[in-house]
Design a protein around this motif. Structure first.
Motif, mmCIF file in Angstrom:
data_model
loop_
_atom_site.group_PDB
_atom_site.id
_atom_site.type_symbol
_atom_site.label_atom_id
_atom_site.label_comp_id
_atom_site.label_asym_id
_atom_site.label_seq_id
_atom_site.Cartn_x
_atom_site.Cartn_y
_atom_site.Cartn_z
ATOM 1 N N GLU A 109 1.811 0.715 -11.362
ATOM 2 C CA GLU A 109 3.052 1.424 -11.105
ATOM 3 C C GLU A 109 3.386 2.215 -12.521
ATOM 4 O O GLU A 109 3.231 1.549 -13.603
ATOM 5 N N GLU A 144 8.918 2.601 -15.768
ATOM 6 C CA GLU A 144 10.142 2.778 -15.110
ATOM 7 C C GLU A 144 10.941 3.776 -15.782
ATOM 8 O O GLU A 144 11.959 4.383 -15.089
ATOM 9 N N ALA A 167 -5.952 0.025 -6.044
ATOM 10 C CA ALA A 167 -4.302 0.264 -6.242
ATOM 11 C C ALA A 167 -4.236 0.843 -7.687
ATOM 12 O O ALA A 167 -4.633 0.539 -8.462
ATOM 13 N N GLY A 216 -0.162 1.646 -3.560
ATOM 14 C CA GLY A 216 -0.019 0.195 -4.200
ATOM 15 C C GLY A 216 -1.136 -0.549 -3.333
ATOM 16 O O GLY A 216 -2.026 -0.171 -2.648
ATOM 17 N N LYS A 235 9.190 6.810 -6.092
ATOM 18 C CA LYS A 235 8.787 5.507 -6.508
ATOM 19 C C LYS A 235 8.159 4.633 -5.355
ATOM 20 O O LYS A 235 7.396 4.188 -5.412
ATOM 21 N N ASP A 236 9.228 4.741 -4.309
ATOM 22 C CA ASP A 236 8.638 4.148 -3.046
ATOM 23 C C ASP A 236 7.374 4.648 -2.459
ATOM 24 O O ASP A 236 6.522 3.899 -1.967
ATOM 25 N N ARG A 268 4.413 3.558 -4.294
ATOM 26 C CA ARG A 268 4.073 2.158 -3.933
ATOM 27 C C ARG A 268 3.275 2.022 -2.589
ATOM 28 O O ARG A 268 2.197 1.426 -2.061
ATOM 29 N N ARG A 269 4.101 2.823 -1.440
ATOM 30 C CA ARG A 269 3.374 2.913 -0.117
ATOM 31 C C ARG A 269 2.007 3.434 0.062
ATOM 32 O O ARG A 269 1.086 2.995 0.708
#
Length: 889
Positions: A486, A489, A483, A691, A683-684, A687-688
């Motif tokens: 992230e 921000e 992974a 991540g 951003k999502d 993650r998907r």
């Protein structure tokens, strides 16, 4: 204009001749040879002179076509590094089991292809035994693009080495239960074996070139040493008719991709008949590849032909081979020796004399079976020469017989591609030809048996030892998922806060976000920006000097804009892949980068940005290939919508890409309206896709080049953005009984909806709530899953139904897409449903005029809303007519 002797001038006439007398002597010598020894001798001397000059390093144009003979003479073949007898037995078992698997499957009507692997068996087996590196050795191993119709032979080899069972072979093309084998190389269906989907013909060769190029990209950017990886693409000669097959040949030569080898199985047959019935496909392909700058190796004739070439002291045999069309040569393979003597050797006296020295058995062997692609030594010599060649990619043109060893009912027959099984008697003949110890009793149940020499047999031990020495089994797909952390921000927060009083298009919002993410300390280097030559259109020129445009040569010139801040900078370690005008090439880049997590164990984050009209419409087949290969990343349809790209006209006006994209199960499709929505979706998506619970999906985002003020993100809308729908701006009722409705809009259409909201309130006392529909497709996907759950006894209410539950009045959906795009969710909306869209062809005009033409501007939305309410009796019917007149519709 011609010179005095009537000859057309050439480029040589423009060059100074410092010794015309010497030039005349050379020309006279050629004339003399032609007169004394004939034109064939003169042509031979010219070709040898040109070859000698090339070998001496003289700057002369290369020959585009050589004689119809092997490039590597028998005497020059290297020593064979293996046990030929053992490999012949292994190949025999694999031939048998490939044919048996397809024939057994024919009981269920599932079909399969037998003849392709039969012709190409030695092309694969020689590679597996001596060349193809596996993933358990150093580096990433080799990348194998296997011809789709040859898959039964690859399954047969996996059975022999213990990776597949008889039960699995009997599930060939029977996947519904979850244990079957897919028809062709499909990584999504069999992810431990297949790496690259190839059966959509033409995409394999294109992807192989860009994979080899991406291997160099990773190395030049110091992400991974790929020097031990070689890309092998196995192709059919008929497949080379696909335009994608040859679309990137010049790129491969220009970038000197000597880590790439094409192996073209020239069995001279398409799916229905000859490839070049009246011509010679081998010679045509040689010219195309040589002209593009490739190293060409022809492996045409087996060792039985050596005697014929030695007897051909006058060159008559070579001349005859050069003139016989492919379809006629196929006919020779199916006719008796007397026919061959008459029609091939009877063409000229020298050949007729040569034929007198040959027995019928020798002629039969040469014309029926002896091809270079059927002999391990000749294939080995070609492969060895290919991997040792430096400075250019190599193509091997290997001639074979389609259906080889399957018997006279198959070999060279036009219909053999559609023939799905052999009879018991044909299998028994094949058994004798291959020398396999399979008794007649094994056929007792009416089924052809699978054959296996035993898990501890010399054949299996040899096979496994060869693969161990080469780095493990192949083909094989390995995923060592790691992974990615992230990103910080702050890159997202810059868009969350909006643009204030400044206007910004969502295209620019995405580029700004990508630029900030490329600066991230942990993951920035893993972003791969891809653009087909319109980076400035999308506002990406600011990336040029900072990230650099990838070029293996670096920058060998001074750019014309060097004194400007955003100058055009190419670099050997450049990050941007700026491909020129080739959406197909850019998509091939994307596929290589998006699957690097499996191919090389290096996760990359590609984003490919393009005119949305030229994505799913032009290269949609590659997006299915991407889905099959389990690729990840962001595909960005910029300048989206049918009315947003002003003045461009019909072929640039995209109103349907979301409809096409919705057909692909791996594609998550979003049509964000605001910059903050872009940030939340990206951003999502990170993650998907990258991540801890990484999914094998990719994202399609449409963004617009229409500058608008970007609002700050309201609180609590992130879930709705990701799921596809949230209420952006509620209407303020003028009274408790004021008519009310719900306006759903996506992308740039939300601005029309917001203006319509004001018109309805100010002019008609109607209250409208405006919803941002970020993804019609994701709303539908989730609703379908809810419906499926009901079938399994679980009661689920779709999100779109929940979100709109209790919302007063009818629903009117509007977008810059065809009405069929929002209509995808209509059946799950409990309110009365209506939609507006841009159905029809696009046209050149201003945005305002185009939107009025399609009936989606704010005034048209307001009139459509009143019409819905009038049908329900909530406003008088006269209001609709009055509104049309007031707004000039």
């Amino acid at each position: 204009m011609t010179d005095p002797v009537g000859k057309l001038p050439s480029e040589l006439d423009q060059l100074p001749d410092r010794d015309p007398e010497e030039t005349a002597e050379w020309a006279a010598s050629l004339d003399a040879v032609t007169k004394a020894a004939g034109p064939h001798r003169a042509a031979y001397l010219m070709r040898r002179s040109l070859q000698h000059a090339e070998g001496a390093g003289l700057a002369l144009p290369k020959l585009l076509e050589t004689d119809y003979v092997n490039s590597i003479p028998t005497a020059a073949e290297p020593a064979f590094d293996g046990d030929l007898e053992m490999e012949s037995r292994i190949t025999a078992w694999n031939r048998w089991n490939a044919a048996a698997m397809v024939t057994r499957g024919a009981r269920f009507g599932v079909g399969g292809h037998i003849a392709t692997f039969a012709s190409a068996a030695w092309l694969y087996e020689t590679g597996f035994n001596h060349f193809f590196r596996g993933k358990e050795g150093d580096g990433s191993g080799d990348q194998l693009y296997i011809q789709g119709h040859a898959s039964p032979g690859i399954y047969a080899r996996a059975f022999l080495d213990g990776r597949l069972s008889e039960q699995q072979l009997d599930k060939f093309r029977q996947e519904a239960g979850g244990e079957g084998l897919p028809s062709y190389p499909h990584p999504r269906r069999l992810p431990w074996l297949w790496e690259f989907p190839t059966v959509s013909m033409g995409l394999g060769p294109l992807s192989a070139i860009y994979q080899a190029r991406f291997n160099r990209y990773l190395a030049n950017r110091n992400i991974k040493d790929t020097s031990n990886s070689h890309v092998w693409a196995f192709l059919g000669d008929g497949e080379m008719d696909e335009p994608e097959s040859t679309a990137a040949l010049a790129l491969a030569a220009r970038e000197q991709l000597d880590n790439l080898t094409f192996v073209i199985n020239c069995n001279l047959q398409r799916l229905d008949g000859p490839v070049r019935a009246n011509f010679r496909v081998v010679q045509e392909l040689e010219g195309a590849f040589r002209g593009a700058g490739w190293n060409v190796i022809k492996t045409l004739w087996g060792s039985a032909w050596d005697e014929l070439f030695q007897l051909d002291t006058q060159g008559a045999l070579v001349r005859r081979l050069r003139e016989v069309p492919d379809a006629q040569f196929q006919t020779y393979a199916t006719r008796d020796v007397a026919y061959i003597r008459e029609h091939f050797f009877g063409a000229e006296p020298a050949l007729a004399e040569l034929a007198k020295l040959l027995t019928d058995a020798k002629i039969a062997e040469c014309f029926y079976t002896s091809r270079g692609g059927h002999e391990a030594r000749k294939v080995y010599a070609a492969y060895r020469a290919a991997v040792e060649h430096k400075g250019a990619p190599t193509v091997i043109l290997a001639q074979t017989v389609k259906g080889y060893t399957l018997g006279k009912g198959f070999e060279s027959k036009n219909a053999n591609h559609q023939m799905k099984k052999l009879s018991t008697d044909e299998f028994k003949d094949m058994r004798e030809l291959l020398g396999l110890p399979i008794p007649d009793s094994a056929f007792a149940d009416g089924l052809v048996p699978y054959g296996h020499p035993g898990a501890d047999s010399p054949e299996v031990r040899y096979l496994q030892e060869r693969r161990a020495a080469l780095g493990g089994p192949a083909p094989a797909r390995r995923v060592h998922a790691v992974a990615l952390p992230e990103p910080e921000e702050r890159a997202f927060k810059a868009l969350y806060k909006g643009s204030g009083k400044q206007e910004m298009a969502t295209t620019m919002a995405f580029v700004r976000l990508a630029k900030d993410l490329m600066r991230d300390k942990e993951t920035g280097k893993r972003w791969v920006p891809i653009v087909p030559d319109e980076a400035r259109t999308f506002g990406m020129e600011s990336l040029f000097p900072s990230a650099g445009i990838y070029s293996p040569l670096g920058q060998t010139y001074e750019p014309v804009d060097r004194d400007q801040l955003m100058y055009y900078k190419e670099a050997k370690d450049g990050q941007i892949l700026n491909e020129g005008i080739t959406e197909a090439g850019a998509m091939a880049d994307f596929i290589a980068a998006s699957t690097s997590y499996a191919t090389h164990g290096e996760t990359m984050i590609p984003f490919y940005i393009f005119y949305s009209m030229f994505g799913w419409q032009r290269t949609g087949d590659q997006m299915w290939q991407l889905a099959d290969q389990l690729g990840k990343g962001f595909i960005v349809g910029a300048t989206a919508g049918r009315t947003t790209l002003t003045g461009e006209g019909l072929q640039h006006a995209d109103g349907h890409s979301h409809l096409i994209a919705s057909t692909n199960p791996a594609s998550l499709n979003y049509d964000p309206a605001f910059a903050y929505e872009v940030a939340v979706i990206v951003k999502d998506g990170l993650r998907r896709m990258y991540g801890p619970e990484a999914e094998n999906v990719f994202y399609y985002l449409t963004v617009y080049n229409e500058p608008k003020r970007q609002p700050a993100m309201p609180e609590g809308v992130e879930e709705g953005i990701v799921k596809g729908l949230y209420r952006f701006k509620a209407g303020t009722p003028a009274s408790a009984d004021a008519p009310r409705l719900q306006l759903l809009a996506s992308g740039t259409a939300i601005h029309w909806a917001l203006e319509a909201q004001e018109l309805l309130a100010a002019d008609w006392g109607v209250t409208a709530d405006v919803w941002s529909a970020t993804s019609w497709g994701e709303l539908r996907r989730e609703a379908l899953l809810a419906d499926e759950a009901i079938l399994h006894g679980e009661q689920r209410v779709p999100y779109v139904t929940q979100a709109l539950s209790g919302a007063p009045g009818p629903v009117l959906a509007v977008s810059d897409w065809m009405r069929a795009v929002p209509d995808q969710i209509s059946q799950w909306v409990e309110q009365d449903w209506s939609s507006l869209g841009t159905d029809g062809f696009g046209l050149s005009d201003t945005r305002e005029a185009a939107r009025r033409h399609f009936g989606v501007d704010a005034q048209s939305v307001a009139v459509a809303a009143l019409a819905q309410l009038a049908r329900r009796g909530e406003v008088p019917a006269s209001a609709v007519k009055e509104a049309r007149e007031r707004y000039g519709l």
